[in-house]
Design an enzyme around this catalytic site. Structure first.
Site, PDB file in Angstrom:
ATOM      1  N   ARG A 287       0.690  -1.045  -0.048  1.00 10.98           N
ATOM      2  CA  ARG A 287      -0.016   0.039   0.179  1.00 10.98           C
ATOM      3  C   ARG A 287       0.998   1.237   0.000  1.00 10.98           C
ATOM      4  O   ARG A 287       1.716   1.528   0.806  1.00 10.98           O
ATOM      5  CB  ARG A 287      -0.938  -0.102   1.168  1.00 10.98           C
ATOM      6  CG  ARG A 287      -1.693   1.210   1.293  1.00 10.98           C
ATOM      7  CD  ARG A 287      -2.768   1.172   2.438  1.00 10.98           C
ATOM      8  NE  ARG A 287      -3.997   0.484   1.966  1.00 10.98           N
ATOM      9  CZ  ARG A 287      -5.199   0.581   2.096  1.00 10.98           C
ATOM     10  NH1 ARG A 287      -5.386   1.451   3.423  1.00 10.98           N
ATOM     11  NH2 ARG A 287      -6.067  -0.081   1.834  1.00 10.98           N
TER      12      ARG A 287
ATOM     13  N   HIS B 139      -7.264   0.745  -6.644  1.00 10.04           N
ATOM     14  CA  HIS B 139      -7.388  -0.184  -5.338  1.00 10.04           C
ATOM     15  C   HIS B 139      -8.399  -1.298  -5.884  1.00 10.04           C
ATOM     16  O   HIS B 139      -9.507  -1.318  -5.473  1.00 10.04           O
ATOM     17  CB  HIS B 139      -8.618   0.702  -4.433  1.00 10.04           C
ATOM     18  CG  HIS B 139      -8.468   0.104  -2.775  1.00 10.04           C
ATOM     19  ND1 HIS B 139      -7.825  -0.853  -2.618  1.00 10.04           N
ATOM     20  CD2 HIS B 139      -9.190   0.436  -1.934  1.00 10.04           C
ATOM     21  CE1 HIS B 139      -7.937  -1.221  -1.240  1.00 10.04           C
ATOM     22  NE2 HIS B 139      -8.808  -0.333  -0.956  1.00 10.04           N
TER      23      HIS B 139
ATOM     24  N   GLN C 292     -10.168  -3.764  -3.503  1.00  7.89           N
ATOM     25  CA  GLN C 292     -11.671  -3.393  -2.942  1.00  7.89           C
ATOM     26  C   GLN C 292     -12.700  -3.684  -4.129  1.00  7.89           C
ATOM     27  O   GLN C 292     -13.836  -4.209  -3.525  1.00  7.89           O
ATOM     28  CB  GLN C 292     -11.742  -1.829  -2.819  1.00  7.89           C
ATOM     29  CG  GLN C 292     -13.146  -1.172  -2.289  1.00  7.89           C
ATOM     30  CD  GLN C 292     -13.284  -1.699  -1.128  1.00  7.89           C
ATOM     31  OE1 GLN C 292     -12.503  -1.689  -0.117  1.00  7.89           O
ATOM     32  NE2 GLN C 292     -14.479  -2.441  -0.674  1.00  7.89           N
TER      33      GLN C 292
ATOM     34  N   ASP D 250     -16.934   7.298  -2.062  1.00  9.21           N
ATOM     35  CA  ASP D 250     -15.579   7.059  -1.321  1.00  9.21           C
ATOM     36  C   ASP D 250     -15.321   8.500  -0.676  1.00  9.21           C
ATOM     37  O   ASP D 250     -16.342   9.481  -0.832  1.00  9.21           O
ATOM     38  CB  ASP D 250     -14.508   6.928  -2.201  1.00  9.21           C
ATOM     39  CG  ASP D 250     -13.175   6.421  -1.488  1.00  9.21           C
ATOM     40  OD1 ASP D 250     -13.149   6.362  -0.390  1.00  9.21           O
ATOM     41  OD2 ASP D 250     -12.045   6.405  -2.207  1.00  9.21           O
TER      42      ASP D 250
ATOM     43  N   CYS E 268     -16.033   1.855   0.186  1.00  6.72           N
ATOM     44  CA  CYS E 268     -15.043   1.003   0.541  1.00  6.72           C
ATOM     45  C   CYS E 268     -15.054   1.196   2.124  1.00  6.72           C
ATOM     46  O   CYS E 268     -14.084   0.397   2.496  1.00  6.72           O
ATOM     47  CB  CYS E 268     -13.940   1.442  -0.161  1.00  6.72           C
ATOM     48  SG  CYS E 268     -13.301   3.000  -0.068  1.00  6.72           S
TER      49      CYS E 268
ATOM     50  N   ARG F 193     -13.880  -8.493   1.807  1.00  5.97           N
ATOM     51  CA  ARG F 193     -12.570  -8.198   1.637  1.00  5.97           C
ATOM     52  C   ARG F 193     -11.605  -9.493   2.240  1.00  5.97           C
ATOM     53  O   ARG F 193     -10.910  -9.906   1.408  1.00  5.97           O
ATOM     54  CB  ARG F 193     -12.107  -6.972   2.542  1.00  5.97           C
ATOM     55  CG  ARG F 193     -12.515  -5.681   2.222  1.00  5.97           C
ATOM     56  CD  ARG F 193     -12.353  -5.321   0.780  1.00  5.97           C
ATOM     57  NE  ARG F 193     -10.892  -5.032   0.660  1.00  5.97           N
ATOM     58  CZ  ARG F 193     -10.164  -4.148   0.873  1.00  5.97           C
ATOM     59  NH1 ARG F 193     -10.512  -3.163   1.458  1.00  5.97           N
ATOM     60  NH2 ARG F 193      -8.827  -4.238   0.447  1.00  5.97           N
TER      61      ARG F 193
HETATM   62  N1  NVA Z   1      -9.842   6.736  -1.330  1.00  5.39           N
HETATM   63  C1  NVA Z   1      -9.295   6.472  -0.183  1.00  5.39           C
HETATM   64  C2  NVA Z   1      -9.427   4.832   0.001  1.00  5.39           C
HETATM   65  C3  NVA Z   1      -9.221   4.308   1.311  1.00  5.39           C
HETATM   66  C4  NVA Z   1      -9.458   3.042   1.499  1.00  5.39           C
HETATM   67  C5  NVA Z   1      -7.862   6.781   0.275  1.00  5.39           C
HETATM   68  O1  NVA Z   1      -7.048   6.683  -0.812  1.00  5.39           O
HETATM   69  O2  NVA Z   1      -7.546   7.334   1.224  1.00  5.39           O
HETATM   70  N1   CP Z   2     -11.218   0.039   1.978  1.00  2.08           N
HETATM   71  C1   CP Z   2     -10.065  -0.319   2.860  1.00  2.08           C
HETATM   72  O1   CP Z   2      -8.995  -0.307   1.980  1.00  2.08           O
HETATM   73  O2   CP Z   2      -9.914   0.080   3.897  1.00  2.08           O
HETATM   74  P1   CP Z   2      -8.672   0.223   4.876  1.00  2.08           P
HETATM   75  O3   CP Z   2      -8.108   1.445   4.397  1.00  2.08           O
HETATM   76  O4   CP Z   2      -9.120   0.128   6.174  1.00  2.08           O
HETATM   77  O5   CP Z   2      -7.663  -0.943   4.493  1.00  2.08           O
END
Ligand code: NVA
Ligand code: CP
Length: 290
Positions: A93, A120, A123, A208, A248, A276
Site C-alpha cells: 500500500r 484499489h 476493493q 468514497d 469502501c 474483503r
Molecule cells: N480513496 C481512499 C480509499 C481508502 C480505502 C484513500 O485513498 O484514502
Molecule cells: N477499504 C479499505 O481499503 O479500508 P482500509 O483503509 O481500512 O484498508
C-alpha cells in the site's frame, strides 16, 4: 487489469464458495508467507490479508515503513529482489503507483496492489462479490460513481471493462479520473456532472471519502468543492428501486454519505467489508497456482 475476465470471475466465485463453506480447502497456503508493506494506514485491507493467510494455513509479515530499511532509503528494486527470495507473495500500500510497478518488475513472486494513489483493485473484488451475491451478474447493469475521481473511481473504470457494466461518473470540475482511462474506456464510461443524472436508474451507486490519504491539506477546500455530491436518500430515490449502495470505508457520515444511508438496516456495506476477507483468500489461492 493483469488478470483475464474469466480469471476475475473465477476468483469471485471462489470467494463466494469459501464464504459459504469456511472449511473448504483450509490449508491451501500451508507454509506460504505474505509480506505486507504499508506506507499508509489501513484497517480492512491489513486485517483481511492477515486473517486470509491464517485461515488458509500460511502466515503474514506486516512491514511498516518505519521499521524497514526500505523506509530508510534502501532502493525498491533491492528490497523486491531480497523479499521475493524469501516470501511467496508481497502486497504493497503506497502513494505513487509507479513504485508498485517497479517493485513488481524486480520481484520473483506476485505483487498485489493494496491501494495506491491510482487504484484499489482488491476493493473492487469485494464490491463485485457483494453485487453478485445480492443481485447476480453485474454485466449490462448501470453503476454510478458519485464523488472523487481518485483511486476507487479509477478502479471502478477498470471493473467496468472487466465485468462489462456501464459506469456514469459524477464528480466536481477538476476531480476527474485520469484522461487516458476515460479515453480507453469511453465505450463504457462517461462523465455525467450532475449526481441526479448519474444515478438515474442505476443498479449500484458507489462513493468514497472526499479527502483521501495524502490529500489531507485540501480537506477544507474539498468540503466546499464536493458540496452537493452527498449520497443520501433523496439522491438514491432517482436510482433503480433495488439499487445497492457501496462504500469502501472508512466513511465520513454527513459528508460523502448521509448517516441514514450508512446505517440503513438493509445496507450491504458490511457485507462489502466482510468480503474483503473472502476475496483475499480467493485471490491468494489463485495466485499460488499461477
Ligand atoms: N480513496 C481512499 C480509499 C481508502 C480505502 C484513500 O485513498 O484514502
Ligand atoms: N477499504 C479499505 O481499503 O479500508 P482500509 O483503509 O481500512 O484498508
Amino acid at each position: 487489469m493483469d488478470l483475464e475476465k474469466a480469471e476475475l470471475h473465477a476468483i469471485i466465485q471462489l470467494a463466494i464458495a469459501l464464504k459459504n463453506s469456511p472449511d473448504l480447502r483450509e490449508d491451501t497456503l500451508q507454509h506460504k508467507t505474505l509480506a505486507m508493506i504499508f506506507e499508509k494506514a489501513s484497517t480492512r485491507t491489513r486485517v483481511a490479508f492477515e486473517v486470509a493467510m491464517t485461515q488458509l494455513g500460511g502466515s503474514s509479515l506486516f512491514l511498516a515503513n518505519s521499521d524497514t530499511q526500505l523506509g530508510r532509503g534502501e532502493p525498491l528494486e533491492d528490497t523486491a529482489k531480497v523479499l521475493s527470495r524469501m516470501v511467496d507473495f508481497i502486497t504493497i500500500r503506497t502513494f505513487d503507483h509507479r513504485k508498485l510497478e517497479v517493485f513488481a518488475q524486480h520481484s520473483r513472486v506476485p505483487v498485489i496492489n493494496a491501494l495506491s494513489d491510482d487504484f484499489h483493485p482488491c476493493q473492487l473484488l469485494a464490491d463485485m462479490q457483494t453485487f453478485f451475491e445480492h443481485r447476480g451478474d453485474i454485466q449490462g447493469k448501470t453503476v454510478a460513481w458519485v464523488g472523487d475521481g481518485h483511486n476507487m473511481c479509477q478502479s471502478y473504470i477498470n471493473a467496468a471493462e472487466q465485468f462489462d457494466f456501464e459506469l456514469r461518473i459524477a464528480c466536481p470540475q477538476g476531480f476527474e479520473p485520469d484522461a487516458w482511462l476515460l479515453e480507453r474506456s469511453r465505450s463504457r464510461v462517461q462523465i455525467v456532472r450532475n449526481p441526479v443524472e448519474a444515478v438515474r436508474g442505476a443498479h449500484l451507486v458507489a462513493t468514497d471519502v472526499w479527502t483521501s490519504m495524502g490529500h489531507e491539506d485540501e480537506r477544507e477546500k474539498r468540503l466546499q468543492q464536493f458540496a452537493g455530491f452527498q449520497i443520501n436518500d433523496e439522491l438514491l430515490s432517482h436510482a433503480a428501486s433495488d439499487v445497492l449502495f457501496m462504500h469502501c470505508l472508512p466513511a465520513h457520515r454527513g459528508e460523502e454519505v448521509s448517516a441514514e444511508v450508512m446505517d440503513a438496516p438493509d445496507s450491504v456495506i458490511w457485507d462489502e467489508a466482510e468480503n474483503r476477507l473472502h476475496t483475499k483468500k480467493a485471490l491468494l489461492e489463485f495466485l499460488s497456482k499461477h
